[in-house]
Write a protein that holds these residues in place. Structure first.
Motif, PDB file in Angstrom:
ATOM      1  N   THR A  12       0.834  -1.195   0.000  1.00 57.48           N
ATOM      2  CA  THR A  12       0.000   0.000   0.000  1.00 57.48           C
ATOM      3  C   THR A  12       0.875   1.253   0.000  1.00 57.48           C
ATOM      4  N   GLY A  13       0.544   2.170  -0.887  1.00 60.49           N
ATOM      5  CA  GLY A  13       1.263   3.431  -0.989  1.00 60.49           C
ATOM      6  C   GLY A  13       2.485   3.403  -1.893  1.00 60.49           C
ATOM      7  N   LEU A  14       2.840   2.236  -2.435  1.00 65.94           N
ATOM      8  CA  LEU A  14       4.053   2.133  -3.247  1.00 65.94           C
ATOM      9  C   LEU A  14       3.789   1.857  -4.730  1.00 65.94           C
ATOM     10  N   MET A  15       2.523   1.900  -5.157  1.00 68.62           N
ATOM     11  CA  MET A  15       2.198   1.603  -6.550  1.00 68.62           C
ATOM     12  C   MET A  15       2.910   2.571  -7.492  1.00 68.62           C
ATOM     13  N   ARG A  16       2.862   3.843  -7.209  1.00 68.35           N
ATOM     14  CA  ARG A  16       3.495   4.834  -8.093  1.00 68.35           C
ATOM     15  C   ARG A  16       4.994   4.555  -8.207  1.00 68.35           C
ATOM     16  N   ASP A  17       5.647   4.246  -7.089  1.00 73.95           N
ATOM     17  CA  ASP A  17       7.078   3.940  -7.106  1.00 73.95           C
ATOM     18  C   ASP A  17       7.365   2.680  -7.913  1.00 73.95           C
ATOM     19  N   PHE A  18       6.523   1.647  -7.726  1.00 70.45           N
ATOM     20  CA  PHE A  18       6.694   0.400  -8.460  1.00 70.45           C
ATOM     21  C   PHE A  18       6.611   0.649  -9.968  1.00 70.45           C
ATOM     22  N   LEU A  19       5.567   1.361 -10.390  1.00 66.39           N
ATOM     23  CA  LEU A  19       5.366   1.617 -11.812  1.00 66.39           C
ATOM     24  C   LEU A  19       6.454   2.531 -12.383  1.00 66.39           C
ATOM     25  N   ALA A  20       6.904   3.505 -11.605  1.00 66.56           N
ATOM     26  CA  ALA A  20       7.956   4.415 -12.079  1.00 66.56           C
ATOM     27  C   ALA A  20       9.264   3.667 -12.297  1.00 66.56           C
ATOM     28  N   LEU A  21       9.632   2.791 -11.367  1.00 68.46           N
ATOM     29  CA  LEU A  21      10.861   2.017 -11.518  1.00 68.46           C
ATOM     30  C   LEU A  21      10.765   1.080 -12.722  1.00 68.46           C
ATOM     31  N   TYR A  22       9.622   0.415 -12.853  1.00 69.05           N
ATOM     32  CA  TYR A  22       9.433  -0.492 -14.001  1.00 69.05           C
ATOM     33  C   TYR A  22       9.492   0.281 -15.317  1.00 69.05           C
ATOM     34  N   ALA A  23       8.830   1.434 -15.380  1.00 64.52           N
ATOM     35  CA  ALA A  23       8.836   2.238 -16.605  1.00 64.52           C
ATOM     36  C   ALA A  23      10.243   2.697 -16.957  1.00 64.52           C
ATOM     37  N   ALA A  24      11.022   3.062 -15.948  1.00 59.20           N
ATOM     38  CA  ALA A  24      12.362   3.591 -16.184  1.00 59.20           C
ATOM     39  C   ALA A  24      13.389   2.511 -16.507  1.00 59.20           C
ATOM     40  N   GLU A  25      13.267   1.326 -15.877  1.00 63.79           N
ATOM     41  CA  GLU A  25      14.354   0.353 -15.980  1.00 63.79           C
ATOM     42  C   GLU A  25      13.945  -1.058 -16.385  1.00 63.79           C
ATOM     43  N   GLY A  26      12.660  -1.378 -16.350  1.00 64.66           N
ATOM     44  CA  GLY A  26      12.245  -2.743 -16.652  1.00 64.66           C
ATOM     45  C   GLY A  26      11.513  -2.924 -17.967  1.00 64.66           C
ATOM     46  N   LEU A  27      10.654  -1.989 -18.293  1.00 66.38           N
ATOM     47  CA  LEU A  27       9.767  -2.146 -19.450  1.00 66.38           C
ATOM     48  C   LEU A  27      10.510  -2.360 -20.762  1.00 66.38           C
ATOM     49  N   ALA A  28      11.476  -1.519 -21.071  1.00 66.50           N
ATOM     50  CA  ALA A  28      12.159  -1.616 -22.370  1.00 66.50           C
ATOM     51  C   ALA A  28      12.874  -2.952 -22.548  1.00 66.50           C
ATOM     52  N   LEU A  77      18.515  -8.227 -14.901  1.00 66.52           N
ATOM     53  CA  LEU A  77      18.984  -8.662 -13.578  1.00 66.52           C
ATOM     54  C   LEU A  77      19.228  -7.467 -12.666  1.00 66.52           C
ATOM     55  N   ALA A  78      19.792  -6.389 -13.220  1.00 67.12           N
ATOM     56  CA  ALA A  78      20.012  -5.170 -12.432  1.00 67.12           C
ATOM     57  C   ALA A  78      18.677  -4.568 -11.993  1.00 67.12           C
ATOM     58  N   TYR A  79      17.720  -4.537 -12.899  1.00 69.56           N
ATOM     59  CA  TYR A  79      16.383  -4.034 -12.547  1.00 69.56           C
ATOM     60  C   TYR A  79      15.761  -4.887 -11.446  1.00 69.56           C
ATOM     61  N   ARG A  80      15.831  -6.200 -11.587  1.00 66.48           N
ATOM     62  CA  ARG A  80      15.228  -7.085 -10.579  1.00 66.48           C
ATOM     63  C   ARG A  80      15.873  -6.915  -9.217  1.00 66.48           C
ATOM     64  N   ARG A  81      17.202  -6.735  -9.185  1.00 75.81           N
ATOM     65  CA  ARG A  81      17.880  -6.491  -7.898  1.00 75.81           C
ATOM     66  C   ARG A  81      17.386  -5.194  -7.267  1.00 75.81           C
ATOM     67  N   LYS A  82      17.270  -4.146  -8.073  1.00 73.11           N
ATOM     68  CA  LYS A  82      16.808  -2.853  -7.566  1.00 73.11           C
ATOM     69  C   LYS A  82      15.356  -2.952  -7.084  1.00 73.11           C
ATOM     70  N   ALA A  83      14.530  -3.632  -7.853  1.00 74.74           N
ATOM     71  CA  ALA A  83      13.124  -3.792  -7.486  1.00 74.74           C
ATOM     72  C   ALA A  83      12.987  -4.596  -6.194  1.00 74.74           C
ATOM     73  N   ALA A  84      13.769  -5.642  -6.050  1.00 75.38           N
ATOM     74  CA  ALA A  84      13.719  -6.449  -4.825  1.00 75.38           C
ATOM     75  C   ALA A  84      14.163  -5.638  -3.614  1.00 75.38           C
ATOM     76  N   ALA A  85      15.222  -4.849  -3.790  1.00 76.84           N
ATOM     77  CA  ALA A  85      15.728  -4.023  -2.684  1.00 76.84           C
ATOM     78  C   ALA A  85      14.702  -2.977  -2.264  1.00 76.84           C
ATOM     79  N   ALA A  86      13.871  -2.520  -3.205  1.00 78.89           N
ATOM     80  CA  ALA A  86      12.859  -1.509  -2.887  1.00 78.89           C
ATOM     81  C   ALA A  86      11.718  -2.094  -2.057  1.00 78.89           C
ATOM     82  N   GLY A  87      11.554  -3.406  -2.079  1.00 74.62           N
ATOM     83  CA  GLY A  87      10.544  -4.068  -1.245  1.00 74.62           C
ATOM     84  C   GLY A  87       9.107  -3.680  -1.556  1.00 74.62           C
ATOM     85  N   GLN A  88       8.816  -3.391  -2.807  1.00 73.84           N
ATOM     86  CA  GLN A  88       7.474  -2.926  -3.179  1.00 73.84           C
ATOM     87  C   GLN A  88       6.472  -4.061  -3.362  1.00 73.84           C
ATOM     88  N   VAL A  89       6.951  -5.246  -3.703  1.00 71.99           N
ATOM     89  CA  VAL A  89       6.058  -6.371  -4.006  1.00 71.99           C
ATOM     90  C   VAL A  89       5.878  -7.246  -2.772  1.00 71.99           C
TER      91      VAL A  89
END
Length: 109
Positions: A12-28, A77-89
């Protein structure tokens, strides 16, 4: 055709952060290997804080090949490490959906 149906429950409260990180580093990098998703959604009604995305593949071998290439990409792999460290999921679930061939059910004269 099969569809990989993935659901992520976001803190809760981290959706915007999750989507921003994915858009910047995961989507492409993900679309480079998997193609354009059939859909990428967030929930508005019902269980909130969900991200649902759908990926189409010819068959399980196609899925396995494309996902292996994604998992071997250092950018992913770099994106996944960053996403895991952010603890959003909080958790994730996955289902493989198989297309129904209605011709198998058609009446024969």
């Amino acid at each position: 055709m099969i569809v990989d149906h993935r659901t992520y429950i976001i803190r809760t409260g981290l959706m915007r952060d999750f989507l921003a990180l994915y858009a910047a580093e995961g989507l492409a990098v993900q679309t480079e290997h998997l193609g354009t998703p059939l859909g990428y959604y967030t929930t508005e009604v019902g269980e909130l804080n969900q991200v649902v995305h759908l990926w189409a593949y010819t068959d399980m071998a196609d899925r396995q090949r494309r996902r292996a290439a994604l998992e071997a990409d250092p950018r992913w792999l770099a994106y996944r490490r960053k996403a895991a460290a952010a603890g959003q999921v909080l958790r994730q679930s996955n289902a493989i959906l198989q297309q129904v061939d209605f011709t198998a059910f058609a009446s024969k004269p």
